[in-house]
Write an enzyme that holds these catalytic residues in place. Sequence first.
Site, PDB file in Angstrom:
ATOM      1  N   TYR A 175      -4.072  -2.721 -10.000  1.00  9.98           N
ATOM      2  CA  TYR A 175      -3.869  -2.450  -8.564  1.00  9.98           C
ATOM      3  C   TYR A 175      -2.956  -3.499  -7.908  1.00  9.98           C
ATOM      4  CZ  TYR A 175      -5.137  -2.380  -3.588  1.00  9.98           C
ATOM      5  OH  TYR A 175      -5.089  -2.375  -2.214  1.00  9.98           O
ATOM      6  N   SER A 207       0.795  -1.242   0.000  1.00  4.77           N
ATOM      7  CA  SER A 207       0.000   0.000   0.000  1.00  4.77           C
ATOM      8  C   SER A 207       0.819   1.280   0.000  1.00  4.77           C
ATOM      9  CB  SER A 207      -0.955   0.019   1.188  1.00  4.77           C
ATOM     10  OG  SER A 207      -1.983  -0.909   0.973  1.00  4.77           O
ATOM     11  N   VAL A 218       1.252  -3.605   3.861  1.00  2.00           N
ATOM     12  CA  VAL A 218       1.260  -4.883   4.583  1.00  2.00           C
ATOM     13  C   VAL A 218       2.515  -5.719   4.309  1.00  2.00           C
ATOM     14  CG1 VAL A 218      -1.224  -5.147   4.964  1.00  2.00           C
ATOM     15  CG2 VAL A 218      -0.191  -6.055   2.868  1.00  2.00           C
TER      16      VAL A 218
HETATM   17  N1  GLN Z   1      -2.389  -5.387  -1.805  1.00  2.00           N
HETATM   18  C1  GLN Z   1      -2.881  -5.243  -0.465  1.00  2.00           C
HETATM   19  C2  GLN Z   1      -4.393  -5.395  -0.450  1.00  2.00           C
HETATM   20  O1  GLN Z   1      -5.020  -4.898  -1.294  1.00  2.00           O
HETATM   21  C3  GLN Z   1      -2.474  -3.908   0.082  1.00  2.00           C
HETATM   22  C4  GLN Z   1      -2.980  -3.679   1.489  1.00  2.00           C
HETATM   23  C5  GLN Z   1      -2.027  -2.949   2.367  1.00  2.00           C
HETATM   24  O2  GLN Z   1      -0.817  -2.889   2.109  1.00  2.00           O
HETATM   25  N2  GLN Z   1      -2.531  -2.436   3.463  1.00  2.00           N
HETATM   26  O3  GLN Z   1      -4.971  -6.008   0.387  1.00  2.00           O
END
Ligand code: GLN
Length: 314
Positions: A197, A69, A263
């Site tokens: 995404y 993210s 994350v």
């Molecule tokens: N790719 C992850 C998701 O969409 C990104 C979430 C994150 O880093 N908080 O769940």
Amino acid sequence: MTPPDDATLQAILDRIALEAREDPDKGRVADYIPELAAIDPDQFAIAVARPGHPTLIAGDAATPFSIQSVSKVFTLAIALGLRGDRLWERVGREPSGQAFDSVILLELERGRPRNPFINAGAIVTTDAVLSGTHEPRGALAAILSFVRDAAGDEKIHINDSVAASEIATGHRNFALAHYLLSHGNLENPPHETLGTYFHQCAIEMTCRQLANAGLFLTGCDDAPGLVSPGRIRRINALMMTCGHYDGSGDYAYRVGLPGKSGVGGGILTIVPDKASVAVWAPGLNRYGNSKLGTEAMQRLSDLTGWSVFGTAPD
Ligand code: GLN
């Protein structure tokens, strides 16, 4: 507090890395993305970039990690460049107080995500970038080239296995995208927007690369001029209020600087007019933000006086 010289700052970073290594509680790695579940939680890195200074590092700062993210900051900058303030018709600017992947919030707010950093909001900004480039390949090329220009490093790449792992398991994100579509707030087919995404989230960088990539948000005179000074202010404001999801207030209290977490365990933090800091420790706290990364940033803020709210430590 006088600004630390390079040697003092290096000693601070070494001390922070040592403390992180000795902390027995590393948090929990994100296991809902199968490719990330296997990451060794015993890794830690920190890097500080400032225009006109060498980028200082400590720990595993040459190990690439999944920025996840943190990528939402770059796509927000690109989407604002494409759409300007019209982007705010599709996404809000308020902290969510809910988990990053909340479905209920999107339903309550009738398909207009609360901010561009929760998943629903980031899916909208990625969708806007995709509309501006017409196909996922073009959108990803635009995102990757923005990140490479920001970092001054052409080697930054996307990890296709991490993206494939999310395409196969990202059911919540599919739910969010379809819900956005049902409210007329998605311009492209959900699998195309989400394909873009997931690949943007799967960009890999080292801490050194990420710190360098954040320089354009510092507003320093000799940082890369990728967005206007006014837009830098606004992006930093959103990072401060929304960059750590329902842990954003806690991060502002402890660190006092605009930051964006992912994350994968990375956090990009901006010290306006001074520095860009990247930290990486894969274990997460209950908000899905890096546990040791947050603690390291609190230490750095206390030891350097870097905070937008004043320089005094506790
Ligand atoms: N790719 C992850 C998701 O969409 C990104 C979430 C994150 O880093 N908080 O769940």
